[in-house]
Design a protein around this motif. Structure first.
Motif, mmCIF file in Angstrom:
data_model
loop_
_atom_site.group_PDB
_atom_site.id
_atom_site.type_symbol
_atom_site.label_atom_id
_atom_site.label_comp_id
_atom_site.label_asym_id
_atom_site.label_seq_id
_atom_site.Cartn_x
_atom_site.Cartn_y
_atom_site.Cartn_z
ATOM 1 N N GLU A 140 0.824 -1.211 0.000
ATOM 2 C CA GLU A 140 0.000 0.000 0.000
ATOM 3 C C GLU A 140 0.858 1.261 0.000
ATOM 4 O O GLU A 140 0.492 2.274 -0.598
ATOM 5 N N ASP A 141 1.996 1.229 0.681
ATOM 6 C CA ASP A 141 2.923 2.362 0.617
ATOM 7 C C ASP A 141 3.365 2.593 -0.824
ATOM 8 O O ASP A 141 3.330 3.721 -1.334
ATOM 9 N N TYR A 142 3.775 1.522 -1.488
ATOM 10 C CA TYR A 142 4.297 1.658 -2.843
ATOM 11 C C TYR A 142 3.207 2.014 -3.840
ATOM 12 O O TYR A 142 3.496 2.609 -4.890
ATOM 13 N N ARG A 143 1.970 1.697 -3.531
ATOM 14 C CA ARG A 143 0.864 2.134 -4.389
ATOM 15 C C ARG A 143 0.832 3.659 -4.477
ATOM 16 O O ARG A 143 0.506 4.234 -5.520
ATOM 17 N N ARG A 144 1.180 4.310 -3.363
ATOM 18 C CA ARG A 144 1.244 5.772 -3.354
ATOM 19 C C ARG A 144 2.536 6.297 -3.963
ATOM 20 O O ARG A 144 2.558 7.343 -4.594
ATOM 21 N N TYR A 145 3.645 5.575 -3.744
ATOM 22 C CA TYR A 145 4.949 6.072 -4.158
ATOM 23 C C TYR A 145 5.151 6.029 -5.665
ATOM 24 O O TYR A 145 5.827 6.897 -6.239
ATOM 25 N N PHE A 146 4.591 4.988 -6.317
ATOM 26 C CA PHE A 146 4.844 4.824 -7.739
ATOM 27 C C PHE A 146 3.832 5.587 -8.580
ATOM 28 O O PHE A 146 2.706 5.820 -8.164
ATOM 29 N N GLY A 147 4.276 5.944 -9.779
ATOM 30 C CA GLY A 147 3.463 6.724 -10.720
ATOM 31 C C GLY A 147 4.298 7.744 -11.458
ATOM 32 O O GLY A 147 3.939 8.173 -12.549
ATOM 33 N N SER A 148 5.428 8.107 -10.844
ATOM 34 C CA SER A 148 6.327 9.088 -11.470
ATOM 35 C C SER A 148 7.729 8.530 -11.672
ATOM 36 O O SER A 148 8.688 9.286 -11.786
ATOM 37 N N GLY A 149 7.842 7.192 -11.698
ATOM 38 C CA GLY A 149 9.140 6.598 -11.960
ATOM 39 C C GLY A 149 9.853 6.146 -10.696
ATOM 40 O O GLY A 149 9.467 6.469 -9.567
ATOM 41 N N ILE A 150 10.932 5.408 -10.898
ATOM 42 C CA ILE A 150 11.631 4.783 -9.782
ATOM 43 C C ILE A 150 12.349 5.800 -8.901
ATOM 44 O O ILE A 150 12.393 5.655 -7.674
#
Length: 219
Positions: free
Chosen positions: A40-50
């Motif tokens: 769930e954390d990474y669901r928020r973190y990703f979207g603009s690249g690594i």
């Protein structure tokens, strides 16, 4: 002009990649004695690249040069493990086939590493998707329109013939910057309310609903 071309985002739109992304970022964090994070954390973190995701994941105050050190470590690990758990969302492959059979040309554009984008496309979507473009030298990352413009060029399509399908605010902005209508899917990384706040107006709850959404996007 009738839409005959679809530009797809990858992560959160056609592929459920979060488990492999989580594992690779957490692997890097572990090497630097930093705590890992949840899906769930990474669901928020990703979207603009690594790089953006790493900035969100590292311990606050981590120096920029440390994040730069982490990038190639992540890329090496992810290249080896990007197929461990990743798979298409249920119904996506079948929907793509229907669209392909109906005459649509299709491309995938992603802020993922170009080698991974091509490998994943070859593995899952090569029967339907003709062009796959990821992060590489010489082409600006989304939300810049460069990837979309390159995809349209390779497909031999114009922006007047195309629609963009994605799952995040970055995708909405990418479509806007490219002059394309956007369909926002609701099975990916962002909630509907958040997408509406960022300008989304046409939605698909399931891959099967995309065909109706394609009609609405042309109204």
């Amino acid at each position: 002009m009738k839409i005959n071309t679809i530009i797809w985002d990858m992560d959160g739109t056609v592929l459920d990649t979060l488990t492999d992304l989580r594992d690779s970022v957490n692997y890097v964090l572990g090497l630097y004695d930093m705590p890992g994070h949840t899906i769930e954390d990474y669901r928020r973190y990703f979207g603009s690249g690594i790089k953006h995701a790493l900035k969100c994941a590292v311990v606050p105050g981590t120096e920029e040069d440390v994040i730069e050190e982490m990038l190639p470590i992540f890329k090496e690990h992810y290249d080896k493990h990007c197929l461990d758990n990743t798979c298409p969302y249920e119904g996506i492959v079948e929907t793509m086939k229907k669209l392909k059979d109906a005459g649509y040309k299709m491309a995938i554009v992603s802020n993922k590493i170009d080698s991974a984008v091509k490998e994943l496309n070859d593995r899952f979507f090569s029967d339907s998707v003709e062009v796959a473009i990821g992060e590489r030298d010489g082409i600006k990352r989304k939300p810049a329109p460069d990837m979309v413009e390159q995809a349209l060029s390779e497909l031999g399509s114009s922006k007047e013939e195309a629609v963009y399908i994605g799952d995040t605010e970055v995708d909405i902005e990418t479509a806007r910057n490219s002059g394309l209508p956007c369909i926002s899917v609701l099975w990916g990384f962002r909630e509907k309310e958040f997408l509406i706040e960022n300008g989304a107006s046409v939605f698909a709850e399931t891959p099967e609903e995309l065909i109706n959404a394609l009609f609405l996007s042309q109204l």
